[in-house]
Design an enzyme around this catalytic site. Structure first.
Site: not given
Ligand SMILES: Cc1cc2nc3c(=O)[nH]c(=O)nc-3n(C[C@H](O)[C@H](O)[C@H](O)COP(=O)(O)OP(=O)(O)OC[C@H]3O[C@@H](n4cnc5c(N)ncnc54)[C@H](O)[C@@H]3O)c2cc1C
Length: 342
Positions: A163, A235, A338
């Protein structure tokens, strides 16, 4: 095009459903739009968001939130059995997975249904059921905010770990991911090492990536809250990695409580013994524990949920502190979130 909104409500832009706002929200559609932005003129600080599914807003954001709407998906051709696909950072990651599976391409299927966008997937090195985004990422294209130029990071430069990545550490804030090149395979290659998936197939072999996608989706729906219904960020805590001696002490605690046959789940890693945080939280009696409007999710204690939809950041933070203190007290292990607090 670039759209700029001031005093934007973010309730629907973070899967936790925190009722917060930002001073300025900037959404761009193309590289040209991104290049034309004058970051110095925007309300500070400037932070790039994806779909807000790994964020806990601890209050209103005083500056600017940037969001990418670069959403293309471009197959780049074949290399023997491999297919290279470039995807825009603002595309929904699961749409890419669905696209790959429906075309019989292997590699992304275990990552089905993970919320969020492609850019964040490359930042987070998202992972599930034995596969991580870093396993299929070839290179990541970025806009360098300091030098105001495009930079390409090959997979090794991204320094993927559990991660984490270069973009989450040293490169944080400087590099905006604009697109990601993935490598998929036409060769039959299911990854079924992870217990839950193996048992879902019960000795049978999946014939198609869509079979794995369906199995993963069923497992996830049974275990994880649907962000459309219950706010969460997945998580909440990382699984801690501890020394073998520390693990032996945890086994002693468990045996003293439950007898000599108790088995403490764990995975040996090169860095030490990884113990599921969910197991420790449950052992502390906190599965389903409710504090105000927040709760430890009853089906998966690694997840903190906005139970009533009315939880404020303080509720989530209070529950976080409670869980960390309980696990530290019982097992001597310090849990780390996380979920990114901003
Ligand atoms: C129900 C649920 C289940 C989940 N299951 C998992 C799982 O199984 N495995 C897992 O790994 N994660 C899981 N997650 C966490 C989440 O889905 C991931 O971390 C996902 O990658 C976040 O994506 P986001 O677009 O929402 O990013 P955000 O939460 O908006 O941002 C996450 C990070 O990425 C950065 N970021 C976003 N876009 C860019 C860009 N274009 N350039 C540079 N930085 C950027 C942000 O600054 C921040 O630091 C889960 C979340 C939920 C709600």
């Amino acid at each position: 095009m670039t759209r700029i909104e001031t005093h934007k409500d973010l309730t629907r832009r973070n899967t936790f459903g925190m009722k917060v706002s930002c001073a300025c929200f900037v959404e761009y559609d193309s590289l040209e739009d991104l290049f034309s932005l004058d970051f110095g003129e925007l309300p500070q600080p400037v932070f790039h968001v994806g779909a807000g599914s790994n964020l806990l807003f601890t209050g209103d954001w005083p500056g600017t939130l940037l969001h990418s709407c670069i959403k293309f998906l471009r197959p780049m051709g074949l290399e023997e059995d491999e297919v290279l696909v470039e995807v825009g950072a603002g595309a929904v990651f699961d749409s890419f997975v669905e696209w790959a599976c429906s075309r019989g391409l292997w590699g992304a299927e275990n990552l089905s249904l993970i919320p969020g966008e492609v850019g964040a997937a490359a930042v987070q090195n998202i992972g599930a059921y034995g596969v991580e985004a870093g396993d299929i990422i070839v290179r990541v294209n970025c806009f360098d905010r300091e030098a105001r130029e495009m930079v390409t990071f090959e997979n090794a430069d991204c320094r993927y770990g559990y991660r984490t990545s270069f973009f989450k550490e040293e490169g944080k804030g400087r590099y905006i991911i604009t697109s990601v090149l993935f490598r998929l395979s036409r060769k039959y290659n299911p990854r079924l090492e992870y217990g839950n998936i193996r048992s879902a197939f019960d000795g049978r072999q999946p014939m198609h990536p869509d079979d794995v996608r369906k199995a993963v989706s069923d497992i996830r729906k049974a275990k994880l809250p649907d962000p459309a219904e219950t706010g969460s960020a997945g998580s909440f805590f990382k699984n801690p990695v501890i020394s073998a001696e520390h693990f032996a002490r945890i086994e002693e605690v468990a045996r003293a409580e439950s007898g000599p046959d108790v088995r403490v789940p764990h995975f040996d890693t090169p860095e030490g013994v990884k113990v599921p945080a969910a197991w420790m939280i449950e052992r502390c009696g906190l599965k389903g524990f409710r504090l105000g409007d927040a709760a430890v999710y009853e089906k998966q204690p690694l997840v903190i949920v906005n139970l009533t939809g009315k939880a404020a950041p303080e509720d989530i933070l209070a529950l976080e502190r409670k869980v960390i203190a309980a696990v530290k007290d019982k097992f001597g292990v310090e849990l780390h979130p996380e979920v990114e607090h901003i």
